[in-house]
Design a protein around this motif. Structure first.
Motif, mmCIF file in Angstrom:
data_model
loop_
_atom_site.group_PDB
_atom_site.id
_atom_site.type_symbol
_atom_site.label_atom_id
_atom_site.label_comp_id
_atom_site.label_asym_id
_atom_site.label_seq_id
_atom_site.Cartn_x
_atom_site.Cartn_y
_atom_site.Cartn_z
ATOM 1 N N TYR A 105 0.823 -1.206 0.000
ATOM 2 C CA TYR A 105 0.000 0.000 0.000
ATOM 3 C C TYR A 105 0.857 1.257 0.000
ATOM 4 O O TYR A 105 0.635 2.208 -0.733
ATOM 5 C CB TYR A 105 -0.904 -0.007 1.233
ATOM 6 N N PRO A 155 -5.729 2.282 -8.543
ATOM 7 C CA PRO A 155 -5.896 0.860 -8.222
ATOM 8 C C PRO A 155 -7.031 0.235 -9.024
ATOM 9 O O PRO A 155 -7.985 0.909 -9.388
ATOM 10 C CB PRO A 155 -6.250 0.879 -6.740
ATOM 11 N N SER A 200 -8.896 -2.039 -7.853
ATOM 12 C CA SER A 200 -10.002 -2.032 -6.912
ATOM 13 C C SER A 200 -9.910 -0.755 -6.100
ATOM 14 O O SER A 200 -8.812 -0.339 -5.711
ATOM 15 C CB SER A 200 -9.881 -3.232 -5.973
ATOM 16 N N CYS A 201 -11.057 -0.175 -5.845
ATOM 17 C CA CYS A 201 -10.997 1.106 -5.114
ATOM 18 C C CYS A 201 -11.263 0.910 -3.629
ATOM 19 O O CYS A 201 -11.483 1.874 -2.920
ATOM 20 C CB CYS A 201 -11.964 2.110 -5.721
ATOM 21 N N GLN A 202 -11.247 -0.328 -3.174
ATOM 22 C CA GLN A 202 -11.511 -0.554 -1.754
ATOM 23 C C GLN A 202 -10.272 -1.161 -1.088
ATOM 24 O O GLN A 202 -9.698 -2.120 -1.599
ATOM 25 C CB GLN A 202 -12.697 -1.513 -1.580
ATOM 26 N N HIS A 203 -9.873 -0.574 -0.005
ATOM 27 C CA HIS A 203 -8.779 -1.158 0.763
ATOM 28 C C HIS A 203 -8.907 -0.782 2.234
ATOM 29 O O HIS A 203 -9.672 0.123 2.592
ATOM 30 C CB HIS A 203 -7.405 -0.769 0.210
ATOM 31 N N GLN A 232 -4.892 -4.305 2.917
ATOM 32 C CA GLN A 232 -5.616 -5.352 2.194
ATOM 33 C C GLN A 232 -6.488 -4.682 1.142
ATOM 34 O O GLN A 232 -7.073 -3.637 1.400
ATOM 35 C CB GLN A 232 -6.527 -6.143 3.137
ATOM 36 N N ARG A 233 -6.537 -5.297 -0.047
ATOM 37 C CA ARG A 233 -7.419 -4.764 -1.094
ATOM 38 C C ARG A 233 -8.638 -5.665 -1.219
ATOM 39 O O ARG A 233 -8.543 -6.867 -1.003
ATOM 40 C CB ARG A 233 -6.707 -4.758 -2.441
#
Lengths: 210, 776
Positions: free
Chosen positions: A3, A28, A30-33, A181-182
């Motif tokens: 990250y 990214p 994925s836009c969640q982390h 974490q993603r």
């Protein structure tokens, strides 16, 4: 670690190639982390250490959960008032401008919104040291932000990213971000694995994307 | 020639007196700041509210502050490009000579420091209620929670200074309220907005300097628009309107004064062929105006600029005296006698007419009366004294063609039946009176005095719609016995009208005295040795700075001073508090969007509170001024009629100016032109000029010799006089500025009727078979 590298890569790329459409490649998939943090606040001679976890969604915002020595969950949505979430998942608004400004900054920082950061701060990268880890200094450009933040430094460490905010009047704030974490779409289990807080996860999962 | 010598001696003596008085006044202006004082505040014309001088000064300071400020709204569909544009704008602004970025940082920094010094007296109502409802253990627990909270990452005070965060929250609430006016309104989805306050760099910038500053600003904005077509930049503010109005007025005045000046010079020099023909009217008006100005400075504490303008215009009648003097002074002794009699009577009637304004009870109109009466008398004296010196020999005017036409006109005029003229005049006067009550419109709002540029108004509305802010020029004035009483009154208002909690003023900055005492008592307990504050820091393994707290507590035993804080914060906050041994006064500002009617009703229920709208006060003041001036005009007309009846035993002389005034009122009414105080004041000039014409016709008709020739001679002077007044005043009707246009249009119409009436009278005098009746 991943990250931290990701964050720094974004920012340094922004510095060297602002306005370059190729920047989009750094965003990214994925836009969640989410991850863990350790916070050290220095106020006068007092040092206040706390730790917790966070979840970020590029469409929702940021949930910042302090787990120790006290429990506190604050949701910084991308739009609307920041909210404090109690143990019953009930929220109360924090509707002053300072909280809005803090929420925006945290969202930009954790979300790696390089465009926003590079417009609000003068960015200065220091030459890589022997370990080739990056060190970034951000000085506020906005007069409003200059009232509170003197300088912000982001230091890449082998396993973490250190963020250090030097306040104008009242000491400093140091954050160490770790354990990124993603997610593609945060499930209850994933939320609990990061936050380990029923009320916060419940509120987070209820939150509509903007 | 003894009379001119005596008059000359008197005139010289008067000159010396005026010069000495002016010099003394000028000297005092250097040393005591009590010199020439001109007042431009419209509210002062007819104040409805007797405000304390300190409150007046505060309002003046606010007006001055507002007169220097510009609001710039930047819009862009991209948030961050907008941010860049703001930086670029701020950078560009720092390079400009005349403008600076408006900042209240110094005041807010002073506020922050003041709160820290007086921290054990600061609690707002919500904090007080919370502290009342929880015990010390709960407070410590909450404070500890807060210290580790992300929400308290940015604090105004350190933990040692403010362990419970109470001071921080108090200050933030205050700053939040104070900065609300600078915030952009709710953003639309498609555009981001930033509002910047820009100020003129200097408080005493000339109009030229202000214009240059505005041009610099516009150049910066144009360059930024060119660089980014998506960026929208709009600005507004008093300096923009001031500069635009000044440019418009300058263009107007330059154009009109050039035409009128050239016309008068050509007319007088072309016909009279003597430079003194220009010099005598100019000297008499100049000297009359100067004497009036100096005298008014002594008579009144300060002269209102509007009173001076009106007064100076009325002094314009003096031109008549000069022209009649030039035309008639070298006739037979009987004609000279008639001339001096006419001059004296003319002065008397004008003085009486203008003096009527003295009974208005309004200082502004009394100033007009004093200015015009003194100016007229001194101008008259100037003509009497200097005339014989400047025109030792009779001049030979090149006016044959004019005389021929006037003679022909007089023959025509005498054929108009008297009854027809009287009936027409009576009909006009009655219709005018009816129109005043039925169809006439009146306008007293200062907004209608100037034609604001539509583009500027549009920009003003656009900028206002983009920003939250305060109601312009609207305040609540609060006066009370002391600070406690003041806060009680505001609490009463808030109870009656809860929206009043949004008002901005002193309560946003400091607690009421009693709340300060409550806070101090509570803080004494919390910060005593071993108290909650100490427990909190000890729970964090921190040694509490108890000695420092005790010292601060001992320093805080006196209530925080409102004046002290506001003095430290400086302008514009220093206007929020005025106090003397009798009472305290404060101003409160209204956020935009408040229901002014409901607020006004609630304010009216609380003694000592007044809702003040400067625009409404100005409108009311001008309405009172217009109404009184109109009534007193009727009185002046009555005096003129009495003089006519007494002196000439016939009302026909008074009918001329009365008809002229009536025609003006009829035209204005039927043309739906709103009548303002400027029209009414111009009617005084119409009355003065009309009476002059009539008196000269009547008096000169009593002289010996050929009546037709005498009347032709007199009418040449009257026509020249009317031509000069129409050139100087009548041309003002071409102005694009409503106030100037109003004055010009009134004189144009009114004096034209005066001239026609004078023709008819002169025609009758010239060819009447019966000798004219003479009064006592």
């Amino acid at each position: 670690m991943r990250y931290g590298l990701f964050l720094l890569a974004l920012i340094t790329a922004e510095v060297s190639a602002r306005d370059d459409a190729a920047l989009q490649a750094f965003f990214p998939e994925s836009c969640q982390h989410g991850g863990q943090f350790e916070q050290t606040r220095q106020s006068g001679s007092l040092t206040l250490e706390s730790q917790g976890a966070f979840l970020y969604d590029c469409e929702k915002g940021l949930l910042w959960l302090t787990q120790g020595p006290v429990r506190e969950a604050i949701l910084y949505p991308l739009k609307g008032d920041p909210q404090r979430i109690d143990l019953q998942a009930q929220s109360s608004a924090l509707d002053n401008r300072l909280q809005h400004a803090l929420g925006r900054l945290l969202n930009q920082l954790i979300g790696g919104d390089t465009r926003a950061l590079s417009h609000q701060f003068e960015l200065h990268t220091e030459a890589s040291d022997q370990s080739e880890l990056l060190h970034l200094t951000l000085t506020p450009r906005s007069r409003r932000m200059q009232k509170f933040i003197r300088v912000m430094q982001i230091q890449q460490q082998p396993a973490t990213v250190d963020v250090h905010l030097q306040m104008v009047e009242t000491g400093s704030l140091a954050l160490t971000l770790d354990g990124l974490q993603r997610f593609d779409r945060v499930s209850v289990a994933q939320c609990m694995s990061v936050l380990n807080d029923d009320a916060a996860c419940s509120r987070w999962l209820q939150l509509d994307a903007r | 020639m003894r009379l001119p010598r005596l008059a000359l001696t008197c005139w010289l003596a008067l000159c010396v007196v005026v010069a000495v008085a002016a010099a003394l006044r000028f000297q005092s202006s250097d040393t005591q700041n009590e010199g020439w004082a001109l007042n431009a505040d419209l509210r002062q014309l007819a104040p409805r509210l007797a405000l304390h001088p300190a409150t007046e000064a505060a309002l003046d300071a606010l007006t001055q502050h507002a007169s220097q400020g510009l609001v710039v709204a930047l819009q862009h569909p991209d948030e961050w490009q907008l941010e860049d544009a703001v930086y670029a704008f701020e950078d560009a602004l720092s390079e400009l000579n005349g403008l600076t970025l408006g900042s209240e940082e110094q005041a807010l920094s002073a506020y922050r420091a003041f709160l820290l010094t007086h921290r054990f007296r600061m609690l707002n109502d919500a904090q007080w209620a919370t502290l009342q409802s929880i015990d010390d253990a709960t407070l410590v627990k909450r404070a500890r929670q807060r210290l580790f909270s992300a929400a308290s990452a940015m604090q105004l005070y350190s933990v040692e200074e403010d362990p419970f965060g109470l001071l921080n929250d108090y200050a933030l609430a205050a700053l939040e309220a104070l900065s609300a006016q600078q915030a952009p309104a709710d953003l639309t989805e498609s555009m981001y907005v930033q509002i910047l306050n820009v100020r003129l760099r200097d408080t005493s910038m000339s109009l030229d300097a202000q214009r240059a500053a505005i041009e610099e600003l516009e150049a910066v904005m144009e360059a930024m628009r060119s660089a980014d077509p998506q960026l929208s930049l709009q600005y507004s503010g008093v300096p923009r309107f001031t500069v635009d109005a000044a440019q418009e007025a300058e263009r107007d005045i330059r154009r009109i004064s050039m035409i009128s000046g050239l016309g008068i010079v050509l007319l007088l020099l072309g016909i009279l062929r003597h430079p003194a023909a220009l010099l005598l009217p100019a000297l008499s008006i100049g000297f009359g105006g100067l004497c009036a100005f100096v005298a008014c400075q002594y008579l009144f504490a300060q002269v209102h600029v509007l009173a001076m303008v009106f007064g100076a215009s009325l002094v314009g009648v003096v031109v008549d005296y000069s022209l009649h003097f030039i035309y008639c002074q070298h006739g037979s002794p009987a004609r000279q006698s008639a001339l001096y009699r006419a001059l004296a009577l003319s002065l008397l009637t004008s003085v009486l007419g203008y003096f009527a304004l003295m009974f208005s009870g309004l200082q502004a109109l009394q100033q007009v009366a004093a200015f015009s009466v003194i100016g007229l008398a001194c101008g008259w004296l100037c003509v009497i004294a200097l005339g014989p010196l400047l025109f030792r020999r009779a001049i030979e005017p090149r006016d044959h063609w004019l005389r021929a036409r006037i003679a022909s006109g007089l023959r025509g005029a005498q054929q108009i039946p008297k009854i027809l003229v009287f009936m027409t005049a009576a009909l006009i006067i009655v219709s005018a009176l009816a129109s005043l009550t039925r169809i006439a419109h009146f306008s007293d709002s200062p907004r209608h005095f100037f034609n604001a540029n539509p583009a500027l108004l549009e920009a003003e509305q656009a900028v206002q719609s983009l920003s939250d802010g305060l109601e312009p020029a609207t305040f609540i004035l609060a006066s009370a016995e002391d600070a406690s009483d003041l806060y009680r009154k505001l609490t009463t208002l808030q109870a009656a009208y809860p929206e009043a909690k949004k008002l901005l003023g002193l309560p946003n900055l400091l607690p009421a005295p009693e709340r300060q005492d409550d806070a101090y008592e509570r803080y004494q307990v919390l910060f005593r040795e071993g108290g909650a504050a100490s427990q909190l820091l000890r729970s964090l393994d921190q040694r509490p700075p108890e000695a420092e707290w005790q010292q601060a507590l001992s320093q805080n035993w006196v209530r925080s001073g409102y004046a002290e804080l506001l003095e430290q914060m400086g302008p514009p906050f220093d206007v929020l508090w005025q106090a003397d041994s009798q009472e305290v006064r404060s101003l409160l500002f209204l956020p935009k969007g408040m229901n002014l009617s409901a607020l006004g009703d609630a304010v009216a229920q609380v003694p000592g509170l007044t809702l003040l709208s400067v625009i409404e006060e100005n409108t009311a003041a001008l309405r009172v001024l217009r109404e009184r001036a109109l009534w007193l005009l009727a009185l002046a007309c009555g005096l003129a009629a009495m003089l006519s009846l007494t002196r000439y035993r016939h009302p026909r002389a008074a009918l001329v100016p009365l008809s002229a005034i009536a025609v003006v009122l009829l035209v204005l009414s039927f043309a739906q032109i709103p009548i303002s105080v400027f029209h009414v004041m111009a009617l005084y000039l119409v009355l003065g000029l009309g009476m002059d014409y009539v008196i000269f016709v009547e008096e000169m008709a009593r002289g010996d010799g050929d009546k037709a020739k005498t009347m032709t001679h007199t009418m040449v002077a009257i026509v020249l006089s009317a031509a000069t007044s129409l050139l100087s005043f009548g041309l003002l009707s071409l102005s694009s500025m409503p106030v100037i246009q109003a004055f010009g249009l009134t004189v144009l119409i009114g004096n034209s009727v005066n001239l026609i009436g004078a023709f008819w009278l002169a025609g009758r005098a010239a060819y009447s078979a019966t000798p004219r009746s003479v009064g006592a």
